[in-house]
Design a protein around this motif. Sequence first.
Motif, mmCIF file in Angstrom:
data_model
loop_
_atom_site.group_PDB
_atom_site.id
_atom_site.type_symbol
_atom_site.label_atom_id
_atom_site.label_comp_id
_atom_site.label_asym_id
_atom_site.label_seq_id
_atom_site.Cartn_x
_atom_site.Cartn_y
_atom_site.Cartn_z
ATOM 1 N N GLN A 42 44.544 53.316 -3.686
ATOM 2 C CA GLN A 42 45.308 53.723 -4.862
ATOM 3 C C GLN A 42 44.403 53.623 -6.090
ATOM 4 O OE1 GLN A 42 48.528 54.693 -4.600
ATOM 5 N NE2 GLN A 42 48.717 54.176 -2.451
ATOM 6 N N PRO A 43 44.556 54.509 -7.062
ATOM 7 C CA PRO A 43 43.705 54.447 -8.257
ATOM 8 C C PRO A 43 44.175 53.381 -9.250
ATOM 9 C CG PRO A 43 45.181 56.318 -8.409
ATOM 10 C CD PRO A 43 45.411 55.693 -7.053
ATOM 11 N N ILE A 44 44.312 52.155 -8.754
ATOM 12 C CA ILE A 44 44.774 51.030 -9.569
ATOM 13 C C ILE A 44 43.921 49.816 -9.208
ATOM 14 C CG2 ILE A 44 46.696 49.443 -10.012
ATOM 15 C CD1 ILE A 44 48.557 51.753 -9.089
ATOM 16 N N VAL A 45 43.511 49.051 -10.189
ATOM 17 C CA VAL A 45 42.780 47.809 -9.938
ATOM 18 C C VAL A 45 43.693 46.666 -10.355
ATOM 19 C CG1 VAL A 45 40.759 46.424 -10.510
ATOM 20 C CG2 VAL A 45 40.548 48.911 -10.308
ATOM 21 N N ALA A 46 44.060 45.838 -9.370
ATOM 22 C CA ALA A 46 44.987 44.739 -9.635
ATOM 23 C C ALA A 46 44.292 43.534 -10.256
ATOM 24 C CB ALA A 46 45.700 44.325 -8.350
ATOM 25 N N GLU A 66 37.225 59.973 8.930
ATOM 26 C CA GLU A 66 37.974 60.998 8.206
ATOM 27 C C GLU A 66 38.275 60.528 6.792
ATOM 28 O OE1 GLU A 66 42.160 63.510 8.590
ATOM 29 O OE2 GLU A 66 41.725 61.944 10.027
ATOM 30 N N THR A 67 38.272 61.470 5.877
ATOM 31 C CA THR A 67 38.709 61.185 4.510
ATOM 32 C C THR A 67 39.664 62.288 4.072
ATOM 33 O OG1 THR A 67 36.920 62.412 3.447
ATOM 34 C CG2 THR A 67 36.524 60.079 3.888
ATOM 35 N N LYS A 68 40.580 61.929 3.205
ATOM 36 C CA LYS A 68 41.494 62.913 2.637
ATOM 37 C C LYS A 68 41.873 62.429 1.252
ATOM 38 C CE LYS A 68 45.649 65.563 3.547
ATOM 39 N NZ LYS A 68 46.727 65.855 4.473
ATOM 40 N N SER A 69 41.769 63.321 0.282
ATOM 41 C CA SER A 69 42.142 62.938 -1.080
ATOM 42 C C SER A 69 43.328 63.774 -1.537
ATOM 43 C CB SER A 69 40.962 63.108 -2.031
ATOM 44 O OG SER A 69 40.514 64.446 -2.027
ATOM 45 N N PHE A 70 44.087 63.201 -2.436
ATOM 46 C CA PHE A 70 45.291 63.822 -2.955
ATOM 47 C C PHE A 70 45.170 63.972 -4.469
ATOM 48 C CE2 PHE A 70 46.362 61.792 0.992
ATOM 49 C CZ PHE A 70 47.156 62.733 1.636
ATOM 50 N N VAL A 74 45.015 59.255 -4.908
ATOM 51 C CA VAL A 74 45.029 58.455 -3.679
ATOM 52 C C VAL A 74 44.032 59.052 -2.695
ATOM 53 C CG1 VAL A 74 46.414 57.743 -1.685
ATOM 54 C CG2 VAL A 74 47.409 57.712 -3.979
ATOM 55 N N VAL A 75 43.287 58.187 -2.028
ATOM 56 C CA VAL A 75 42.337 58.606 -1.003
ATOM 57 C C VAL A 75 42.688 57.870 0.283
ATOM 58 C CG1 VAL A 75 39.904 58.701 -0.335
ATOM 59 C CG2 VAL A 75 40.538 58.931 -2.731
ATOM 60 N N VAL A 76 42.746 58.611 1.390
ATOM 61 C CA VAL A 76 42.970 58.013 2.706
ATOM 62 C C VAL A 76 41.630 57.978 3.429
ATOM 63 C CG1 VAL A 76 44.142 58.219 4.932
ATOM 64 C CG2 VAL A 76 45.340 58.866 2.838
ATOM 65 N N LEU A 77 41.273 56.807 3.923
ATOM 66 C CA LEU A 77 40.032 56.615 4.669
ATOM 67 C C LEU A 77 40.388 56.157 6.075
ATOM 68 C CD1 LEU A 77 38.198 54.553 1.907
ATOM 69 C CD2 LEU A 77 37.956 57.001 2.348
ATOM 70 N N ARG A 78 39.846 56.840 7.068
ATOM 71 C CA ARG A 78 40.110 56.452 8.461
ATOM 72 C C ARG A 78 38.796 55.984 9.078
ATOM 73 N NH1 ARG A 78 42.276 60.581 12.925
ATOM 74 N NH2 ARG A 78 40.111 60.659 13.510
#
Length: 83
Positions: A42-46, A66-70, A74-78
């Motif tokens: 997520q594009p958030i730094v806690a 695999e990578t997928k960006s939205f 949000v980026v999904v990394l597999r």
Amino acid sequence: MFPRRCHSLRQKGRNLVVNGGPGLGSTLAQLGLVDEYHFLVQPIVAGRGPQLLGGVRDRLNLKLTETKSFGSGVVVLRYTPVR
């Protein structure tokens, strides 16, 4: 008990999808019961909080598969473990 049941199902060729917190993920990773990791960034730094897989004691070598960006950022990394 849970890791033993996961191992039993895996030996029978069954696939499992497990969603859980850092403790559960760390336990399954440490036991070598994870075939694939899917991380949603997520594009958030806690700034603080529990570490992702913070309970893993041994190094996990992973291969990005695999990578997928939205549009939301949000980026999904597999990843798969390198055994």
